[in-house]
Design a protein around this motif. Structure first.
Motif, PDB file in Angstrom:
ATOM      1  N   ARG A 843       0.828  -1.196   0.000  1.00  0.00           N
ATOM      2  CA  ARG A 843       0.000   0.000   0.000  1.00  0.00           C
ATOM      3  C   ARG A 843       0.861   1.244   0.000  1.00  0.00           C
ATOM      4  O   ARG A 843       1.957   1.266   0.543  1.00  0.00           O
ATOM      5  CB  ARG A 843      -0.910  -0.004   1.208  1.00  0.00           C
ATOM      6  CG  ARG A 843      -1.906  -1.146   1.201  1.00  0.00           C
ATOM      7  CD  ARG A 843      -2.887  -1.007   2.324  1.00  0.00           C
ATOM      8  NE  ARG A 843      -3.739   0.178   2.152  1.00  0.00           N
ATOM      9  CZ  ARG A 843      -4.719   0.511   2.991  1.00  0.00           C
ATOM     10  NH1 ARG A 843      -4.948  -0.235   4.065  1.00  0.00           N
ATOM     11  NH2 ARG A 843      -5.419   1.595   2.780  1.00  0.00           N
ATOM     12  N   TYR A 844       0.354   2.342  -0.607  1.00  0.00           N
ATOM     13  CA  TYR A 844       1.102   3.600  -0.687  1.00  0.00           C
ATOM     14  C   TYR A 844       0.116   4.748  -0.646  1.00  0.00           C
ATOM     15  O   TYR A 844      -1.087   4.558  -0.788  1.00  0.00           O
ATOM     16  CB  TYR A 844       1.933   3.643  -1.981  1.00  0.00           C
ATOM     17  CG  TYR A 844       1.090   3.633  -3.236  1.00  0.00           C
ATOM     18  CD1 TYR A 844       0.674   4.840  -3.827  1.00  0.00           C
ATOM     19  CD2 TYR A 844       0.711   2.426  -3.812  1.00  0.00           C
ATOM     20  CE1 TYR A 844      -0.118   4.808  -4.958  1.00  0.00           C
ATOM     21  CE2 TYR A 844      -0.072   2.406  -4.942  1.00  0.00           C
ATOM     22  CZ  TYR A 844      -0.485   3.601  -5.515  1.00  0.00           C
ATOM     23  OH  TYR A 844      -1.269   3.589  -6.627  1.00  0.00           O
ATOM     24  N   GLY A 845       0.652   5.997  -0.487  1.00  0.00           N
ATOM     25  CA  GLY A 845      -0.157   7.214  -0.467  1.00  0.00           C
ATOM     26  C   GLY A 845       0.480   8.273  -1.321  1.00  0.00           C
ATOM     27  O   GLY A 845       1.692   8.285  -1.553  1.00  0.00           O
ATOM     28  N   THR A 846      -0.281   9.230  -1.772  1.00  0.00           N
ATOM     29  CA  THR A 846       0.178  10.300  -2.659  1.00  0.00           C
ATOM     30  C   THR A 846       0.130  11.612  -1.911  1.00  0.00           C
ATOM     31  O   THR A 846      -0.866  11.942  -1.248  1.00  0.00           O
ATOM     32  CB  THR A 846      -0.700  10.388  -3.909  1.00  0.00           C
ATOM     33  OG1 THR A 846      -0.709   9.102  -4.549  1.00  0.00           O
ATOM     34  CG2 THR A 846      -0.192  11.459  -4.857  1.00  0.00           C
ATOM     35  N   VAL A 847       1.215  12.389  -2.028  1.00  0.00           N
ATOM     36  CA  VAL A 847       1.303  13.702  -1.399  1.00  0.00           C
ATOM     37  C   VAL A 847       1.399  14.747  -2.478  1.00  0.00           C
ATOM     38  O   VAL A 847       2.304  14.693  -3.325  1.00  0.00           O
ATOM     39  CB  VAL A 847       2.525  13.781  -0.464  1.00  0.00           C
ATOM     40  CG1 VAL A 847       2.617  15.169   0.160  1.00  0.00           C
ATOM     41  CG2 VAL A 847       2.456  12.714   0.612  1.00  0.00           C
ATOM     42  N   GLU A 848       0.493  15.699  -2.469  1.00  0.00           N
ATOM     43  CA  GLU A 848       0.481  16.775  -3.460  1.00  0.00           C
ATOM     44  C   GLU A 848       1.345  17.929  -2.971  1.00  0.00           C
ATOM     45  O   GLU A 848       1.539  18.102  -1.770  1.00  0.00           O
ATOM     46  CB  GLU A 848      -0.944  17.256  -3.695  1.00  0.00           C
ATOM     47  CG  GLU A 848      -1.894  16.177  -4.191  1.00  0.00           C
ATOM     48  CD  GLU A 848      -1.539  15.725  -5.616  1.00  0.00           C
ATOM     49  OE1 GLU A 848      -0.892  16.519  -6.319  1.00  0.00           O
ATOM     50  OE2 GLU A 848      -1.914  14.588  -5.966  1.00  0.00           O
ATOM     51  N   CYS A 853       0.633  20.506   6.636  1.00  0.00           N
ATOM     52  CA  CYS A 853       0.672  19.775   7.906  1.00  0.00           C
ATOM     53  C   CYS A 853      -0.630  20.010   8.659  1.00  0.00           C
ATOM     54  O   CYS A 853      -1.122  21.146   8.736  1.00  0.00           O
ATOM     55  CB  CYS A 853       1.870  20.237   8.728  1.00  0.00           C
ATOM     56  SG  CYS A 853       1.954  19.507  10.376  1.00  0.00           S
ATOM     57  N   ALA A 854      -1.200  18.956   9.271  1.00  0.00           N
ATOM     58  CA  ALA A 854      -2.480  19.054   9.989  1.00  0.00           C
ATOM     59  C   ALA A 854      -2.354  19.825  11.290  1.00  0.00           C
ATOM     60  O   ALA A 854      -3.365  20.255  11.842  1.00  0.00           O
ATOM     61  CB  ALA A 854      -3.021  17.659  10.264  1.00  0.00           C
ATOM     62  N   PHE A 858       1.489  24.472   7.600  1.00  0.00           N
ATOM     63  CA  PHE A 858       2.510  24.893   6.626  1.00  0.00           C
ATOM     64  C   PHE A 858       2.669  23.780   5.582  1.00  0.00           C
ATOM     65  O   PHE A 858       2.300  22.624   5.826  1.00  0.00           O
ATOM     66  CB  PHE A 858       3.844  25.134   7.347  1.00  0.00           C
ATOM     67  CG  PHE A 858       3.924  26.500   7.963  1.00  0.00           C
ATOM     68  CD1 PHE A 858       4.433  27.579   7.223  1.00  0.00           C
ATOM     69  CD2 PHE A 858       3.506  26.715   9.260  1.00  0.00           C
ATOM     70  CE1 PHE A 858       4.500  28.829   7.805  1.00  0.00           C
ATOM     71  CE2 PHE A 858       3.579  27.963   9.838  1.00  0.00           C
ATOM     72  CZ  PHE A 858       4.077  29.043   9.095  1.00  0.00           C
ATOM     73  N   PRO A 859       3.238  24.111   4.441  1.00  0.00           N
ATOM     74  CA  PRO A 859       3.407  23.074   3.382  1.00  0.00           C
ATOM     75  C   PRO A 859       4.148  21.870   3.929  1.00  0.00           C
ATOM     76  O   PRO A 859       5.130  21.998   4.666  1.00  0.00           O
ATOM     77  CB  PRO A 859       4.200  23.813   2.283  1.00  0.00           C
ATOM     78  CG  PRO A 859       3.816  25.249   2.471  1.00  0.00           C
ATOM     79  CD  PRO A 859       3.645  25.446   3.948  1.00  0.00           C
TER      80      PRO A 859
END
Length: 973
Positions: A843-848, A853-854, A858-859
């Protein structure tokens, strides 16, 4: 004309008098000091009016502060004394030689009648300026007028009586209304009623007085020169307009009652004393030839208006043959006689002359004297001067006169506001009663005086009047002040001794039985008197000693009850073995302290009645303080004694709900000794919780063991949670009881198994009953056949255990099957977990680029970050800062250690050779950098800080740190 109320003239025209016998400074025997620093004002004070008439004064009348006088032949002077500076002169308008014979003024001062010597009568109204002749009256020489005090007003006289020189009595009425030339005349009517006669025929009517009495009765007193007539009758209701005709009609056939005196002055005069205007007259004085007839007027008497009549002879030098009196006026206690050259005042109580006031010759001879009933002033005149007498405090020294006459009631009435004089009167009255041998009355009077106490007491002792002395002492006691405690103690003791001595002297005399009872009642009244209660209470100890010294136990009890000294009453009954009477006193007054004190005595003689009284008192009594009495009583060991104690203790526990440990312990001891059947029931009712029972568990265990109550002991062991001891003792009593005890520790299987093994061993070894042992094995699922087998003897065959062994094998077989099924389920679960792990690795995730940051917003790609499956993304340092506060202390310490080691580890080398060297060095010296990072990730990133257990555990944390709350609060203000 100058003011009538000017200052006094010179001392020659003033005369004063005091009642005789009035000292200026004195110390009466009563102890009062009567010091008169200034001379008292005289009773009668004469004042000459600053007035010089233009002509000689021929007549003068005064009423209701209105003064009218005739001057010369034709002048009338009217003066309102309230406006003395505004006199009113009127001309009578007479051209003939007629002179003013007499003038009459009604009580309201409104209607003036002028009788002329020419047998004419003129009328003048107070508000009018016109002299009006009375035509109907012409031909009558008027000598007297009886005014109607009840119906007379300022506008009308009402029916009045007129007496003439011919002896006739007429009835008339005058009206003040004035009309024109042909208007109504003032005399409405004028009709004859009666003729007064003396022995020689008709006689002049010298005086007329008309009065109204109670219940519609009418009275008329008329006098001639020698006779005084009374007309008494009832006036019909609503018959005021008829006047006096009905009253005189009753005497048409017979003459009225009269008083006659032989001597004559040729005239007479009647004077009344009326306390207040329009009130009934109180006294009369008739001036005639033999003296002055004085008496009281009583309108309630049916036959005669006059009462208490007596004749006071004229003073020396006064009378028909010497200096005849010209007029008389009556005050409250004096009548004043007017002579030609003086005025003499005579006391109506003693007949003594108290004033001789001589007038100077320059004023001329006195002519007449009148009294203004509204003000009480007396007026006298000559032809050239007018005098006025003020009467001040006439009654101030009357008490002395009444005192000399031994009329003590009246003397006290007239000196009530003067304590020194009142004390003198009381002392004289007391002495008088003592001389008359009226000792009780004397004692009552002496008690009110300030006379020496010792002197009075000795007088009664010398006269052997103990009863009067007791009365004197009682009244003195009642008059004492609260601060006079010593005197009160002495008086109460003396009174008690007097009564006791009197009772002792009369008790043995059968002829004095009634007197003994009467004295006893008086003594009891003295002891129970509310007035003496305070003093008796303060002296109760000495009174009890006196009663005891005389052996009067009856009154000892009576006095103790009155003083509410119930302890003494109960003790007296107990000493005389009257225990039921003692208990009745206790029950009636419900004093707990008395119950505590006398219960040890009463319970030995009337236990049942006493316990009933305790139960009736209920919660008023403290049962703990009654335990000593019950212990002493129940030590005898008899069933009745123990049962009464148990009855009260059960009442305290079951009804009153007592929780005191001493009470419950004592009840346990009573049950153990007297009612063992109730012991177990009480213990079971108390419950099995050691924190809720109210008795001492160790004491109860020892008590039950001493008396051999094993079942009760087993129950106490159960409450104490000593189950092994309970089972051991229960096995000595009943196996079933032991089984009940063995099942109590439900949460401790080991202990239950142990207890059941004890039971099994007992059944097998002691009772040698295999069947019971097998039944015991079936009762407890924790026991197996292999646990019981060692207890059986060797000779027991297997046939006894065949069923038990088969059951045990079946149970083992079932258990093996259960374990196999659990193992298969565990293997299948492990396989599913391995499969899930393989799937997770892929499994993996994508970061735009725009993701943030929650936490810090900030980015995300600016610094190292973490991405969780739930979709939340955090910078590594932000996640570390958010996770750290929620970690336990030991994990926080581990986190700091990992950060420190990771900071000290060398950075990763570039190239494969150097990387291998670094890995080799790490392997040789400690964990590698990658291992440290993996441990840190396991600690920090094991779960999302927003979606994992960390967020759930922080749900009870406040949003604002308590240490920063005050700062945050102030920032909002």
């Amino acid at each position: 004309m100058a003011s009538i109320l000017d200052e006094y003239e010179d001392s020659l025209s003033r005369s004063t008098v005091l009642q005789p016998g009035c000292p200026s400074v004195g110390i009466p025997h009563s102890g009062y000091v009567n010091a008169q620093l200034e001379k008292e004002a005289p009773i009668f004070t004469k004042q000459r009016i600053d007035f010089t008439p233009s002509e000689r004064i021929t007549s003068l009348v005064v009423s209701c502060n209105q003064l009218c006088m005739s001057l010369g032949k034709d002048t009338l002077l009217r003066i309102d004394l309230g406006k003395a500076n505004e006199p009113n002169h009127m001309e009578l308008g007479r051209k003939d030689d007629a002179k003013v014979h007499k003038m009459f003024l009604d009580p309201t001062g409104s209607h003036l009648l002028i009788a002329l010597s020419s047998t004419e009568v003129l009328y003048v109204n107070r508000n009018g300026q016109k002299v009006r002749p009375l035509a109907r009256w012409k031909g009558q020489l008027v000598e007297s007028v009886g005014w109607n005090k009840a119906l007379g007003t300022e506008s009308s006289t009402g029916p009045i009586l007129v007496g003439t020189a011919q002896g006739q009595i007429f009835e008339a009425e005058l009206s003040a209304s004035e009309g024109g030339l042909f208007g109504p005349a003032p005399d409405l009517y004028f009709r004859p009623l009666y003729v007064l006669n003396e022995e020689g025929g008709p006689a002049p009517v010298c005086s007329l007085e008309a009065e109204r009495g109670p219940e519609g009765r009418g009275f008329v007193i008329a006098t001639t020169r020698q006779r005084l007539f009374q007309f008494i009758g009832r006036v019909a209701e609503g018959a005021e307009a008829q006047g006096f005709s009905g009253l005189f009609a009753a005497y048409a056939d017979h003459p009225p009652p009269f008083r006659e005196f032989p001597s004559s002055l040729g005239y007479s005069e009647l004077a009344f004393y009326t306390p207040k205007l329009r009130s009934a007259p109180r006294a009369f004085a008739w001036m005639m030839g033999d003296g002055v007839l004085y008496g009281s007027l009583d309108c309630g008497r049916p036959d005669s208006l006059l009462s208490e009549e007596r004749v006071w002879e004229y003073p020396e030098g006064v009378g028909p043959g010497a200096s005849p009196p010209l007029a008389i006026v009556l005050t409250q206690f004096h009548f004043l006689l007017l002579l030609a050259d003086r005025v003499e005042a005579v006391c109506t109580l003693t007949g003594q002359v108290v004033l001789r006031d001589h007038f100077l010759e320059k004023f001329g001879p006195l002519k007449h004297m009148v009294k203004d009933s509204s003000t009480g002033h007396l007026w006298a005149h000559t032809e050239r001067a007018v005098f006025r007498y003020h009467v001040q405090r006439e009654a101030r020294d009357v008490w002395r006169t009444y005192l000399d006459m031994n009329r003590f009631d009246l003397a006290k009435e007239y000196c009530r506001e003067r304590p020194d004089c009142l004390d003198t009167v009381l002392a004289r009255e007391a002495d008088f009663c003592f001389r008359q041998r009226r000792y009780l009355e004397s004692a009552r009077c002496y008690a009110l005086t300030q006379s020496y106490f010792e002197e009075i007491a000795l007088k009664f002792l010398e006269a052997r009047q103990e009863e009067a002395l007791a009365e004197f002492l009682q009244r003195k006691l009642a008059s004492l002040k609260p601060s006079e405690r010593t005197q009160a103690t002495l008086l109460t003791a003396w009174l008690t001794e007097l009564y006791l001595s009197r009772l002792g002297a009369l008790q043995g005399d059968p002829d004095a039985l009634n007197l003994y009872r009467e004295t006893r009642e008086r003594f009891r009244s003295f002891l129970s008197s509310p007035r003496h209660k305070e003093w008796l209470f303060a002296s109760r100890a000495s009174i009890h000693e006196l009663l005891a010294s005389h052996g009067d136990t009856e009154h000892m009890v009576y006095f103790a009850v009155i003083m509410q000294d119930y302890e003494r009453v109960v003790a007296y009954h107990c000493q005389h073995e009257a225990y039921e009477e003692a208990l009745a006193v206790l029950a009636r007054h419900r004093d707990p302290q008395l119950f505590y004190k006398f219960s040890p005595i009463l319970i030995r003689h009337i236990p049942r009645q006493l316990v009933d009284a305790w139960i009736e008192m209920g919660s008023r009594l403290d049962a703990r303080q009654l335990i000593p009495a019950l212990v002493n009583y129940s030590q005898g060991g008899e069933a009745q004694q123990v049962s009464q104690a148990i009855r009260y203790m059960e009442f305290c526990v079951n009804v009153l709900g007592e929780t005191e440990q001493a009470i419950h312990n004592y009840l346990l001891s009573l049950y153990a000794r007297g009612q063992p059947a109730s012991l177990l029931a009480y213990l079971e009712q108390a419950g099995a919780s050691p924190h809720r029972v109210h008795y001492d568990l160790k004491y109860a265990l020892r008590l039950c063991a001493e008396h051999g109550h094993h079942r009760a002991c087993v129950h106490v062991y159960k409450v104490l949670e000593l189950y092994e001891e309970a089972v051991d003792l229960a096995l000595q009593v009943d196996v079933d009881l032991a089984k009940q005890c063995a099942d109590l520790p439900e949460e401790d299987e080991e202990l239950r198994k142990k207890l059941w093994l004890k039971i099994a061993r007992h059944v097998v070894q002691e009772e040698e009953d295999v069947q019971t042992a097998m039944a015991c094995l079936a009762s407890c699922p924790l026991l197996k056949i292999e646990d019981v087998l060692p207890f059986f003897p060797d000779f027991v065959t297997i046939d006894h255990f065949k069923e038990a062994i088969c059951s045990s094998l079946k149970a083992y077989n079932h258990h093996i099957q259960e374990l196999q099924r659990e193992m298969e389920e565990a293997t299948a679960s492990a396989q599913r977990i391995r499969r899930d792990l393989q799937e997770l690795r892929g499994r993996y995730g994508t970061v735009e680029p725009q993701d943030k940051c929650a936490t810090c917003d900030f980015p995300l790609l600016n610094r190292p970050f973490y991405l969780f499956l739930c979709g939340h993304m955090f910078h590594a340092d932000c996640l570390l800062q958010a996770v750290r506060p929620g970690l336990p202390a030991y994990k926080q310490a581990r986190l700091e250690e990992l950060q420190r080691k990771l900071g000290a580890a060398p950075p990763p080398a570039k190239g494969s050779a150097r990387a291998k060297e670094a890995e080799g060095g790490a392997a040789a010296g400690g964990p590698s950098r990658e291992q440290l990072k993996a441990d840190l990730d396991e600690l920090v990133a094991a779960e999302c800080v927003y979606c994992g257990e960390l967020m759930i555990r922080s749900i009870d944390r406040p949003f604002i740190d308590p240490q920063r709350y005050e700062e945050e609060h102030l920032s909002w203000l």
